[in-house]
Design a protein around this motif. Structure first.
Motif, PDB file in Angstrom:
ATOM      1  N   THR A  76       0.857  -1.188   0.000  1.00 37.86           N
ATOM      2  CA  THR A  76       0.000   0.000   0.000  1.00 37.86           C
ATOM      3  C   THR A  76       0.895   1.241   0.000  1.00 37.86           C
ATOM      4  O   THR A  76       2.104   1.164   0.255  1.00 37.86           O
ATOM      5  N   THR A  77       0.293   2.384  -0.252  1.00 39.00           N
ATOM      6  CA  THR A  77       1.054   3.635  -0.222  1.00 39.00           C
ATOM      7  C   THR A  77       1.618   3.882   1.167  1.00 39.00           C
ATOM      8  O   THR A  77       2.780   4.287   1.318  1.00 39.00           O
ATOM      9  N   LYS A  78       0.823   3.624   2.198  1.00 41.65           N
ATOM     10  CA  LYS A  78       1.292   3.820   3.578  1.00 41.65           C
ATOM     11  C   LYS A  78       2.463   2.897   3.891  1.00 41.65           C
ATOM     12  O   LYS A  78       3.458   3.315   4.503  1.00 41.65           O
ATOM     13  N   ALA A  79       2.368   1.639   3.476  1.00 35.22           N
ATOM     14  CA  ALA A  79       3.456   0.687   3.722  1.00 35.22           C
ATOM     15  C   ALA A  79       4.725   1.106   2.976  1.00 35.22           C
ATOM     16  O   ALA A  79       5.831   1.008   3.513  1.00 35.22           O
ATOM     17  N   THR A  80       4.573   1.583   1.748  1.00 32.62           N
ATOM     18  CA  THR A  80       5.720   2.053   0.967  1.00 32.62           C
ATOM     19  C   THR A  80       6.363   3.262   1.637  1.00 32.62           C
ATOM     20  O   THR A  80       7.595   3.370   1.698  1.00 32.62           O
ATOM     21  N   ALA A  81       5.531   4.181   2.137  1.00 30.11           N
ATOM     22  CA  ALA A  81       6.049   5.360   2.833  1.00 30.11           C
ATOM     23  C   ALA A  81       6.804   4.961   4.101  1.00 30.11           C
ATOM     24  O   ALA A  81       7.882   5.498   4.385  1.00 30.11           O
ATOM     25  N   ASN A  82       6.270   4.000   4.855  1.00 35.64           N
ATOM     26  CA  ASN A  82       6.946   3.524   6.055  1.00 35.64           C
ATOM     27  C   ASN A  82       8.263   2.827   5.719  1.00 35.64           C
ATOM     28  O   ASN A  82       9.264   3.004   6.421  1.00 35.64           O
ATOM     29  N   TYR A  83       8.257   2.049   4.644  1.00 33.93           N
ATOM     30  CA  TYR A  83       9.496   1.393   4.207  1.00 33.93           C
ATOM     31  C   TYR A  83      10.546   2.438   3.816  1.00 33.93           C
ATOM     32  O   TYR A  83      11.711   2.336   4.217  1.00 33.93           O
ATOM     33  N   THR A  84      10.120   3.439   3.048  1.00 33.07           N
ATOM     34  CA  THR A  84      11.032   4.498   2.611  1.00 33.07           C
ATOM     35  C   THR A  84      11.609   5.239   3.805  1.00 33.07           C
ATOM     36  O   THR A  84      12.818   5.487   3.880  1.00 33.07           O
ATOM     37  N   ARG A  85      10.760   5.582   4.737  1.00 29.66           N
ATOM     38  CA  ARG A  85      11.207   6.270   5.949  1.00 29.66           C
ATOM     39  C   ARG A  85      12.195   5.401   6.732  1.00 29.66           C
ATOM     40  O   ARG A  85      13.205   5.891   7.238  1.00 29.66           O
ATOM     41  N   GLY A  86      11.929   4.100   6.821  1.00 32.23           N
ATOM     42  CA  GLY A  86      12.824   3.188   7.525  1.00 32.23           C
ATOM     43  C   GLY A  86      14.203   3.104   6.888  1.00 32.23           C
ATOM     44  O   GLY A  86      15.222   3.075   7.589  1.00 32.23           O
ATOM     45  N   GLU A  87      14.233   3.089   5.562  1.00 35.61           N
ATOM     46  CA  GLU A  87      15.521   3.027   4.859  1.00 35.61           C
ATOM     47  C   GLU A  87      16.322   4.316   5.068  1.00 35.61           C
ATOM     48  O   GLU A  87      17.545   4.278   5.231  1.00 35.61           O
ATOM     49  N   LEU A  88      15.648   5.461   5.054  1.00 35.16           N
ATOM     50  CA  LEU A  88      16.348   6.734   5.317  1.00 35.16           C
ATOM     51  C   LEU A  88      16.862   6.787   6.752  1.00 35.16           C
ATOM     52  O   LEU A  88      17.973   7.270   7.007  1.00 35.16           O
ATOM     53  N   ALA A  89      16.062   6.289   7.698  1.00 36.02           N
ATOM     54  CA  ALA A  89      16.470   6.291   9.101  1.00 36.02           C
ATOM     55  C   ALA A  89      17.661   5.370   9.330  1.00 36.02           C
ATOM     56  O   ALA A  89      18.592   5.704  10.079  1.00 36.02           O
ATOM     57  N   THR A  90      17.667   4.208   8.677  1.00 34.98           N
ATOM     58  CA  THR A  90      18.797   3.277   8.801  1.00 34.98           C
ATOM     59  C   THR A  90      20.064   3.895   8.219  1.00 34.98           C
ATOM     60  O   THR A  90      21.137   3.835   8.822  1.00 34.98           O
ATOM     61  N   ALA A  91      19.933   4.502   7.048  1.00 35.44           N
ATOM     62  CA  ALA A  91      21.088   5.123   6.390  1.00 35.44           C
ATOM     63  C   ALA A  91      21.615   6.313   7.181  1.00 35.44           C
ATOM     64  O   ALA A  91      22.813   6.608   7.152  1.00 35.44           O
ATOM     65  N   LEU A  92      20.731   6.973   7.905  1.00 34.44           N
ATOM     66  CA  LEU A  92      21.108   8.164   8.675  1.00 34.44           C
ATOM     67  C   LEU A  92      22.215   7.859   9.679  1.00 34.44           C
ATOM     68  O   LEU A  92      23.048   8.708   9.976  1.00 34.44           O
ATOM     69  N   ARG A  93      22.244   6.636  10.186  1.00 35.86           N
ATOM     70  CA  ARG A  93      23.217   6.241  11.196  1.00 35.86           C
ATOM     71  C   ARG A  93      24.482   5.644  10.582  1.00 35.86           C
ATOM     72  O   ARG A  93      25.406   5.255  11.297  1.00 35.86           O
ATOM     73  N   LYS A  94      24.530   5.534   9.247  1.00 39.53           N
ATOM     74  CA  LYS A  94      25.693   4.943   8.580  1.00 39.53           C
ATOM     75  C   LYS A  94      26.249   5.894   7.529  1.00 39.53           C
ATOM     76  O   LYS A  94      27.301   6.490   7.692  1.00 39.53           O
ATOM     77  N   ASN A  95      25.516   6.005   6.432  1.00 39.92           N
ATOM     78  CA  ASN A  95      25.935   6.848   5.314  1.00 39.92           C
ATOM     79  C   ASN A  95      24.688   7.544   4.766  1.00 39.92           C
ATOM     80  O   ASN A  95      24.035   7.027   3.871  1.00 39.92           O
ATOM     81  N   PRO A  96      24.319   8.715   5.316  1.00 39.88           N
ATOM     82  CA  PRO A  96      23.008   9.318   5.014  1.00 39.88           C
ATOM     83  C   PRO A  96      22.809   9.649   3.539  1.00 39.88           C
ATOM     84  O   PRO A  96      23.729  10.061   2.845  1.00 39.88           O
ATOM     85  N   TYR A  97      21.577   9.439   3.075  1.00 40.30           N
ATOM     86  CA  TYR A  97      21.167   9.912   1.749  1.00 40.30           C
ATOM     87  C   TYR A  97      20.733  11.371   1.883  1.00 40.30           C
ATOM     88  O   TYR A  97      19.932  11.701   2.762  1.00 40.30           O
ATOM     89  N   GLN A  98      21.227  12.222   1.014  1.00 38.07           N
ATOM     90  CA  GLN A  98      20.774  13.622   0.988  1.00 38.07           C
ATOM     91  C   GLN A  98      19.568  13.713   0.048  1.00 38.07           C
ATOM     92  O   GLN A  98      19.664  14.250  -1.056  1.00 38.07           O
ATOM     93  N   VAL A  99      18.449  13.135   0.473  1.00 35.15           N
ATOM     94  CA  VAL A  99      17.266  13.032  -0.379  1.00 35.15           C
ATOM     95  C   VAL A  99      16.015  13.404   0.426  1.00 35.15           C
ATOM     96  O   VAL A  99      15.819  12.919   1.536  1.00 35.15           O
TER      97      VAL A  99
END
Length: 204
Positions: A76-99
């Motif tokens: 669903t759109t909500k699930a995709t948004a949560n997945y996207t947010r999770g990937e940005l949060a994970t990357a934030l602690r390693k190698n952040p995406y400037q996106v």
């Protein structure tokens, strides 16, 4: 001087992005599409560093497709948004995406929706959103004229008002924009608003 914005109307969601590929004081091209079609009913408008933007949006697109392939049903759109947010949060602690991301989608059960997700993994479901220098003007126009029951024609008219304001007020305004829409019939390109075209490459 990037600008990405979107809104939710009556039975549809719409995303607009500039199409300039810029580095420092140079414009490399004026027809860069910054709105990724994730699947049949989802759009992701992104702004940020060109490499991060391209890599991250493609990464999300492929993983959304992989989920559907493995499970036989789309996210669903909500699930995709949560997945996207999770990937940005994970990357934030390693190698952040400037996106920064505006995710729009249409679900059979819940209708259209729009999500605001920034590079530090801030996440909100919204009716309207914007990123970039153009957001100062786009958000002002949408605050004044936006209605949740807008038709596609009314929403596109509001987009044109936002673009006129950006072009007249912003000192380095992007010349070209692309508009994409998602509704019950799917995600698709709706229109371009161009004032500059890339010069054709001469034959050698």
């Amino acid at each position: 001087m990037e600008c990405v914005f979107g809104l939710v109307g009556k039975e549809f969601a719409l995303v607009v992005a500039d199409t300039s590929a810029v580095h420092s004081i140079l414009v490399h091209k004026s027809n860069e599409d910054k709105i990724m079609i994730l699947d049949s009913h989802k759009l992701m408008g992104a702004s940020g560093e060109a490499g991060d933007r391209a890599q991250f949006t493609e990464y999300v697109q492929k993983n959304v497709a992989l989920y559907q392939f493995r499970n036989g049903i789309p996210l669903t759109t909500k699930a995709t948004a949560n997945y996207t947010r999770g990937e940005l949060a994970t990357a934030l602690r390693k190698n952040p995406y400037q996106v920064n991301v505006i995710l729009a989608g249409y679900d059979q059960e819940t209708g259209p929706s729009l999500y605001y997700i920034d590079y530090i993994a801030t996440f909100h479901k919204v009716d309207k959103a914007a990123f970039g220098y153009g957001s100062y003007f786009a958000l002002s126009m949408m605050d004044r004229h936006y209605r949740p029951d807008m038709t596609v024609e009314e929403a596109v008219d509001l987009v044109d008002q936002c673009l006129a304001e950006i072009r007249s007020r912003l000192v380095v305004a992007p010349p070209n924009f692309v508009i994409k829409i998602v509704d019950k019939d799917g995600a698709r390109e709706y229109a371009w608003r161009q004032t500059v075209k890339d010069a054709p490459v001469p034959a050698v």
